[in-house]
Design a protein around this motif. Structure first.
Motif, mmCIF file in Angstrom:
data_model
loop_
_atom_site.group_PDB
_atom_site.id
_atom_site.type_symbol
_atom_site.label_atom_id
_atom_site.label_comp_id
_atom_site.label_asym_id
_atom_site.label_seq_id
_atom_site.Cartn_x
_atom_site.Cartn_y
_atom_site.Cartn_z
ATOM 1 N N THR A 132 11.647 -8.727 15.680
ATOM 2 C CA THR A 132 12.914 -8.997 15.370
ATOM 3 C C THR A 132 13.662 -8.015 16.543
ATOM 4 O OG1 THR A 132 12.558 -7.831 13.744
ATOM 5 C CG2 THR A 132 12.220 -9.578 13.063
ATOM 6 N N SER A 133 14.925 -7.780 15.573
ATOM 7 C CA SER A 133 16.128 -6.621 16.034
ATOM 8 C C SER A 133 15.662 -5.059 15.266
ATOM 9 C CB SER A 133 17.479 -7.170 16.380
ATOM 10 O OG SER A 133 18.004 -8.231 15.242
ATOM 11 N N LEU A 134 15.206 -5.235 14.307
ATOM 12 C CA LEU A 134 15.043 -3.922 13.339
ATOM 13 C C LEU A 134 14.587 -3.279 14.187
ATOM 14 C CD1 LEU A 134 14.056 -6.643 10.154
ATOM 15 C CD2 LEU A 134 16.236 -5.095 10.243
ATOM 16 N N GLN A 182 20.373 -0.503 14.174
ATOM 17 C CA GLN A 182 20.023 -1.518 13.481
ATOM 18 C C GLN A 182 19.570 -1.027 12.379
ATOM 19 O OE1 GLN A 182 21.024 -4.880 13.812
ATOM 20 N NE2 GLN A 182 22.259 -4.114 15.422
ATOM 21 N N THR A 240 10.209 3.478 18.376
ATOM 22 C CA THR A 240 10.770 3.004 17.065
ATOM 23 C C THR A 240 10.511 3.601 15.441
ATOM 24 O OG1 THR A 240 9.610 1.092 16.216
ATOM 25 C CG2 THR A 240 11.583 0.543 17.875
#
Ligand code: ATR
Length: 281
Positions: A193-195, A200, A226
């Motif tokens: 996902t882009s999370l 974001q 991330t």
């Protein structure tokens, strides 16, 4: 007859932020090969016309990125088995006057895991994949190819995970809200996902129930680490970031266009890392 230096490109819309010219340009210089690799900003309505002119414009091939991967699939006269399985093409080349297409995202994902988490698949049985877009499709294909027998697939929109699960054996959709329970005992967890991407919200998931040998892979590469990867590292798990996938997916195209299989070296990685962090050395 003189042979022109091979010309390749990355086709997308928008394309300004693509790192592919940096990667291929570094390899061309490193190996001292003739050739060029440029950005081609092609809006959706002009993609088919661009394809039709590629050979006449002197291109030997190129990469394809958002939003053209499905259109590229349709434009090809011949495709690899992986491209057929994924319904999308990210690598093009012209052979005997015909447009050929491959999809190297699955190979790039596996190349990064093999390099950054050796033996990661030695006891691979179960996986949890988050997200259900085009990247998730490549990841499911890759994990099945390496023998994952049971893959849980969690996506915010349940209809997308259900649709994807119908196309792959061994893949079971699970509710987005049930992702903590779905993470229990898996050998690998993959975020598609882009999370967690810059700008974001982070991906929230409980990593405490993963076994100690589990690998956490986040295909997001900006930021390089991330919040998910940091949490996994702090929990003592092996982690793989998205930059490796970006570098490894570029290998097959370069080899086809320029005739030499390039290596993903520490030097290249540092160069692209610096670019992602906003400063070129
Ligand atoms: P790609 O083709 O690159 O994988 P995509 O099709 O845009 O990208 O998919 C992005 C993924 O991130 C999707 O799985 C999306 O979930 P939905 O299918 O429900 O849209 C997921 N995603 C994006 N923002 C999210 C959020 N705030 N919470 C949960 N999932 C999110």
């Amino acid at each position: 007859m003189t042979r022109r230096a091979p010309r390749a490109c990355v086709i997308g819309w928008p394309i300004a932020h693509s790192r592919s010219p940096l990667i291929h340009g570094w390899w061309l210089a490193h190996y001292g090969l003739p050739g060029s690799y440029e950005k081609a900003a092609v809006p959706p309505g002009e993609f088919d016309a661009f394809m039709a002119h590629m050979a006449a414009d002197g291109f030997v091939g190129g990469n394809v990125t958002v939003p053209h991967k499905e259109a590229a699939f349709r434009a090809c006269a011949a495709r690899t088995a992986t491209a057929e399985a994924l319904g999308a093409v990210n690598t093009l080349w012209i052979e005997a006057g015909k447009l050929h297409g491959d999809n190297t995202d699955a190979a790039g994902f596996l190349g990064a895991l093999d390099a950054d988490a050796p033996e990661w698949d030695a006891r691979l049985k179960t996986a949890l994949v988050l997200g259900a877009g085009g990247a998730a499709r490549a990841v499911l294909h890759a994990l099945r190819a390496r023998g994952a027998a049971s893959i849980r697939l969690a996506n915010r929109s349940r209809d997308r995970s259900e649709a994807l699960a119908r196309q792959f054996a061994g893949v079971e959709p699970v509710d987005w809200q049930a992702r903590d329970e779905a993470a229990q005992g898996v050998d690998i967890l993959v975020n598609t996902t882009s999370l967690g991407m810059t700008g974001q919200p982070p991906l929230e998931i409980d990593l405490s129930t993963l076994p100690d040998h589990a690998v956490v892979d986040d295909i997001v590469y900006a930021p390089l680490e991330t919040p998910l990867l940091r949490a996994a590292r702090e929990r003592g798990l092996r982690t793989v970031g998205g930059l490796g996938m970006l570098l490894h997916q570029a290998v097959p195209g370069f080899e086809r266009w320029f005739g030499r299989r390039p290596a993903v070296t520490a030097e290249l990685r540092s160069l692209v890392e610096a670019d992602v962090q906003g400063h070129r050395p």
